[in-house]
Design an enzyme around this catalytic site. Structure first.
Site, PDB file in Angstrom:
ATOM      1  N   ASP A   1      18.830 -27.541  -0.691  1.00 53.14           N
ATOM      2  CA  ASP A   1      18.083 -27.234  -1.851  1.00 53.14           C
ATOM      3  C   ASP A   1      18.565 -27.792  -3.140  1.00 53.14           C
ATOM      4  O   ASP A   1      17.634 -28.554  -3.832  1.00 53.14           O
ATOM      5  CB  ASP A   1      18.019 -25.665  -2.322  1.00 53.14           C
ATOM      6  CG  ASP A   1      17.171 -25.318  -3.319  1.00 53.14           C
ATOM      7  OD1 ASP A   1      15.813 -25.770  -3.328  1.00 53.14           O
ATOM      8  OD2 ASP A   1      17.691 -24.680  -4.256  1.00 53.14           O
TER       9      ASP A   1
ATOM     10  N   CYS B   1      20.828  -5.709  12.836  1.00 51.55           N
ATOM     11  CA  CYS B   1      22.328  -5.757  12.484  1.00 51.55           C
ATOM     12  C   CYS B   1      22.550  -4.419  11.632  1.00 51.55           C
ATOM     13  O   CYS B   1      21.627  -4.105  10.713  1.00 51.55           O
ATOM     14  CB  CYS B   1      22.254  -6.959  11.324  1.00 51.55           C
ATOM     15  SG  CYS B   1      22.803  -8.421  12.301  1.00 51.55           S
ATOM     16  N   HIS B   2      23.634  -3.989  11.855  1.00 50.10           N
ATOM     17  CA  HIS B   2      23.849  -2.873  11.165  1.00 50.10           C
ATOM     18  C   HIS B   2      24.648  -3.093   9.615  1.00 50.10           C
ATOM     19  O   HIS B   2      25.033  -4.089   9.552  1.00 50.10           O
ATOM     20  CB  HIS B   2      25.145  -1.865  11.847  1.00 50.10           C
ATOM     21  CG  HIS B   2      24.789  -1.230  13.088  1.00 50.10           C
ATOM     22  ND1 HIS B   2      24.770  -2.348  14.440  1.00 50.10           N
ATOM     23  CD2 HIS B   2      24.386  -0.210  13.316  1.00 50.10           C
ATOM     24  CE1 HIS B   2      24.184  -1.603  15.247  1.00 50.10           C
ATOM     25  NE2 HIS B   2      24.294  -0.213  14.921  1.00 50.10           N
TER      26      HIS B   2
END
Length: 163
Positions: free
Chosen positions: A133, A82-83
């Site tokens: 979580d 990913c850029h």
């Protein structure tokens, strides 16, 4: 004119992994939306509804929105090809769908040479992981998924519901 067969873009001519070169692409406005679901056992969902989606760890939705937003900004640190992108906007919405399931929607916007699909998917899924979580003390039978791209615009083609 024959339709071009889709091909993997992160493979170089020698068949090795490679980041896509976007230097020749035009800079345009781009947006993507993704969704991820979190399904609770009935008793846990009832408890969460009664508490206003608060757990011993705090405000579940607010924490998930913050985590998802942070993840959007760090996507290029997590996904190898990913850029790094300037994020112009990120919106995360979390709401009940039915009695036992939360839908987490993430919409991301940029003006760049490449799209933000991975950023939207990362934001939605990290927000879902954060919900897990925050709630795991109540049950480990919470289910995350599916996660999916719901739409994108900009670039070569638009897909799904335009964000």
């Amino acid at each position: 004119m024959a339709k071009r067969k889709p091909a993997l873009t992160h493979i170089d001519p020698a068949g090795r992994p490679a980041m896509v070169d976007v230097s020749e692409k035009a800079t345009t406005a781009r947006a993507a939306s993704a969704e991820c679901r979190v399904r609770f056992p009935a008793d846990v969902a009832a408890q969460l509804r009664a508490s206003g989606l608060r757990s011993a760890k705090g405000a579940i939705v607010d924490t998930a929105v913050i985590a998802g937003t942070m993840a959007v900004k760090r996507t290029s640190d997590l996904i190898p090809f990913c850029h790094p992108l300037p994020i112009d906007g990120c919106r995360i919405a979390i709401d009940w769908v039915g009695e036992r399931e939360l839908a987490i929607a993430c919409t991301v916007r940029t003006t760049h040479r490449t799209g933000v699909e991975m950023e939207a998917l990362t934001g939605a899924t990290v927000a879902a992981l954060t919900v897990y979580d925050m709630c795991k003390a109540l049950s480990h039978r919470i289910v995350i998924g599916p996660a999916k791209l719901t739409g994108k615009r900009g670039g070569k083609r638009d897909v799904g519901q335009a964000p």
